[in-house]
Design a protein around this motif. Structure first.
Motif, mmCIF file in Angstrom:
data_model
loop_
_atom_site.group_PDB
_atom_site.id
_atom_site.type_symbol
_atom_site.label_atom_id
_atom_site.label_comp_id
_atom_site.label_asym_id
_atom_site.label_seq_id
_atom_site.Cartn_x
_atom_site.Cartn_y
_atom_site.Cartn_z
ATOM 1 N N ARG A 278 32.618 52.722 16.614
ATOM 2 C CA ARG A 278 31.894 51.812 15.724
ATOM 3 C C ARG A 278 32.580 50.450 15.652
ATOM 4 N NH1 ARG A 278 32.294 56.578 12.647
ATOM 5 N NH2 ARG A 278 30.333 57.741 12.463
ATOM 6 N N ILE A 289 27.448 47.562 11.513
ATOM 7 C CA ILE A 289 26.538 48.685 11.738
ATOM 8 C C ILE A 289 25.986 49.114 10.391
ATOM 9 C CG2 ILE A 289 26.380 51.070 12.547
ATOM 10 C CD1 ILE A 289 28.547 50.414 14.566
ATOM 11 N N SER A 291 23.323 51.402 10.042
ATOM 12 C CA SER A 291 22.807 52.766 10.035
ATOM 13 C C SER A 291 23.105 53.410 11.375
ATOM 14 C CB SER A 291 21.297 52.777 9.763
ATOM 15 O OG SER A 291 20.827 54.107 9.668
ATOM 16 N N GLU A 292 23.015 54.739 11.380
ATOM 17 C CA GLU A 292 23.253 55.510 12.588
ATOM 18 C C GLU A 292 22.170 56.562 12.733
ATOM 19 O OE1 GLU A 292 27.081 57.204 12.328
ATOM 20 O OE2 GLU A 292 28.155 55.292 12.373
ATOM 21 N N ARG A 421 22.606 51.956 21.841
ATOM 22 C CA ARG A 421 23.146 53.283 22.142
ATOM 23 C C ARG A 421 24.638 53.157 22.409
ATOM 24 N NH1 ARG A 421 21.415 58.211 23.663
ATOM 25 N NH2 ARG A 421 19.236 57.502 23.655
ATOM 26 N N ALA A 422 25.415 53.995 21.767
ATOM 27 C CA ALA A 422 26.871 53.954 21.934
ATOM 28 C C ALA A 422 27.240 54.267 23.373
ATOM 29 C CB ALA A 422 27.525 54.947 20.979
ATOM 30 N N LEU A 449 23.053 52.201 15.237
ATOM 31 C CA LEU A 449 23.800 52.838 16.322
ATOM 32 C C LEU A 449 23.151 54.180 16.652
ATOM 33 C CD1 LEU A 449 26.261 52.550 18.154
ATOM 34 C CD2 LEU A 449 27.603 53.774 16.445
ATOM 35 N N PRO A 452 25.930 58.152 17.992
ATOM 36 C CA PRO A 452 27.357 57.886 17.759
ATOM 37 C C PRO A 452 28.183 59.141 17.991
ATOM 38 C CG PRO A 452 26.247 58.208 15.672
ATOM 39 C CD PRO A 452 25.171 58.284 16.732
#
Length: 515
Positions: A278, A289, A291-292, A421-422, A449, A452
């Motif tokens: 992150r 960031i 939200s995920e 996208r991570a 994100l 994650p």
């Protein structure tokens, strides 16, 4: 809590982020687990498709004349090396009455010293009978050669001692002759000479006796060494268990494949330089960031958790859209399908209160090729987005992947939310996205994100520097008038040095690096 360190000099950054490397390797578990599985299957297949040839083994006890209790194994290693000679191979072939070349025959057997005096001979053949016959011939040839060398050494040593004894006997005969002639002489000088001759005769007699005893001892020890060199384990075939061999080969292949997969994954993660944490993604984009969204999972208990996360994300984005009259866009990087679903769910949540139009600016067919269902919002192409703007609220969906037409992004929305996208984009490209959005005067509300790492405990919030995205109409108007320009955008517009910019905009020569 991990905070951004944009104010620190770049020289203080570590050369290798071990935490990011571990996370990147773990995210590539499909690669190294597939390679481990492939290695296991190949190992088992080799055991089944390529079984070991028929093998025979025999053991020979070897006696050495220079045996010592503290011998480190030099003598038995010498015997193993002598076994791999054309002389012994030729003798074995001669006893077998074979026309095979000794050089070719030497490839079919090997010797290894188990102890200082125990030699094991392993032979492979076309059949069990052939392997046993070859092993017996080799053992006999080795024993015969070893015995011959022992006898030759003992004979040479005895011959040398006897030659010395014979020379001394000749000298003793001359001394005796001189003593016999001594009575014919008289005087003190003759008396002294006679005494020296007697002393020399006594010395020669003692040495002759000693050499004779040593020669006898050299021959006496030879039978013991000859009797001590013998075959103690008759040649026998080695039984190979196919299940055990397959399991062993599968285990070795599994370990080798796993190690190779981990190495490839680690090298790929270092070379690609794609952030997965992150803090790294937020620092590279210069936006926190907000939200995920976990990736899709086949497990039922995880599906409920993912569904709840999607509902929270939709509600949060809906509140963000309602808080301003400006159109909002969702710009994806590496997750076009997920972004299109988020846009449709967001439009569905907003459509209960007002008409909503989704402007499709994606390069693929995630939205344009979707079959509309009852209750789905209206989806128009990017060219028809402006014409449909008067019908209600507009939500644009676009991409910031390589090849993006940056000047068209402002028509999708005056504000944007990045859906990333991570581990998809490199650091250089994330910097490019941040710089291009700043040049287009498109404020970034935040980053969603996708996928994650579940074990990531870093913080995706930027704590240093001002906000990079004005949220309300007043800030937007101040930005256009130049009175309330954010520090990041103002620094980019003024062309200040990278050290004067906030952490997200400090990317010197990033456009050139991206190209």
């Amino acid at each position: 809590m991990t905070t951004s360190t944009g104010s620190e000099p770049s020289a203080a950054a570590p050369l290798l982020d071990l935490q990011g490397l571990v996370v990147a390797v773990r995210r590539r578990r499909r690669l190294w687990s597939s390679m481990a599985l492939l290695g296991m299957l190949l190992g088992a297949a080799v055991a089944v498709l390529m079984p070991p040839p028929p093998t025979a083994v025999t053991k020979v006890l070897v006696a050495h004349q220079a045996d010592q209790p503290n011998d480190p194994g030099t003598l038995i290693r010498t015997d193993a090396a002598l076994l791999q000679t054309t002389q012994i191979a030729g003798r074995a072939l001669q006893s077998l009455k074979s026309t095979q070349k000794p050089e070719d025959f030497m490839k079919a057997y090997a010797g290894i010293g188990l102890t200082n005096n125990l030699l094991q001979i392993t032979v492979t053949g076309d059949s069990d009978a052939q392997a046993v016959a070859w092993a017996k011939a080799l053992a006999d040839a080795f024993v015969a050669d070893h015995v011959q060398r022992i006898q030759a050494t003992a004979d040479a040593e005895a011959k040398t001692l006897l030659d010395q004894r014979d020379r001394m006997q000749t000298e003793l005969a001359q001394v005796n002759k001189s003593i016999g002639d001594a009575p014919q002489q008289s005087g003190p000088k003759a008396s002294a000479n006679t005494e020296s001759l007697y002393a020399r005769r006594a010395e020669l007699t003692a040495r002759i006796t000693d050499f004779g005893q040593r020669a006898a001892e050299a021959r006496v020890g030879t039978p013991q060494l000859i009797a001590g060199t013998q075959v103690v384990d008759a040649p026998r075939t080695v039984r190979v268990s196919l299940p055990r061999t397959a399991a062993t080969n599968a285990g070795v292949g599994l370990v080798l494949g796993l190690v190779l997969g981990l190495v490839v994954a680690a090298i790929g993660a270092v070379v690609a330089d794609r952030p997965v944490l992150r803090r790294d993604i937020a620092g590279s984009l210069g936006v926190s960031i907000i939200s995920e969204l976990p990736r899709r999972s086949p497990w039922l208990w995880r599906r409920k958790r993912i569904r709840a996360a999607r509902e929270r994300l939709t509600a949060s984005l809906a509140r963000t859209v309602r808080g301003s009259a400006e159109p909002l866009s969702l710009l994806e990087l590496g997750c076009a399908r997920g972004t299109s679903l988020i846009a449709l769910e967001l439009a569905g949540a907003l459509g209960a209160q007002e008409p909503v139009v989704v402007v499709d600016g994606l390069p693929g067919s995630q939205l344009s090729g979707r079959r509309p269902k009852p209750g789905d919002p209206t989806v128009v192409s990017g060219e028809g987005g402006a014409a449909e703007a008067h019908q209600g609220r507009r939500i644009g969906v676009g991409s910031v992947a390589p090849g993006t037409a940056w000047t068209d992004l402002q028509y999708l929305g005056t504000r944007t939310v990045l859906v990333v996208r991570a581990g998809h984009g490199s650091v250089a490209w994330l910097h490019t996205v941040a710089r291009q959005l700043a040049d287009q005067r498109i404020p970034v509300v935040g980053v969603v994100l996708i996928d994650p790492d579940p074990r990531d405990r870093t913080d995706g919030t930027l704590w240093d520097g001002p906000r990079s995205a004005p949220r309300g109409p007043s800030e937007r108007g101040a930005l256009q008038n130049g009175g309330g320009t954010s520090h990041a955008v103002q620094a980019v517009g003024e062309g200040r040095a990278p050290t004067e910019l906030p952490s997200w905009a400090r990317v010197p020569d990033i456009d050139q690096e991206a190209r």
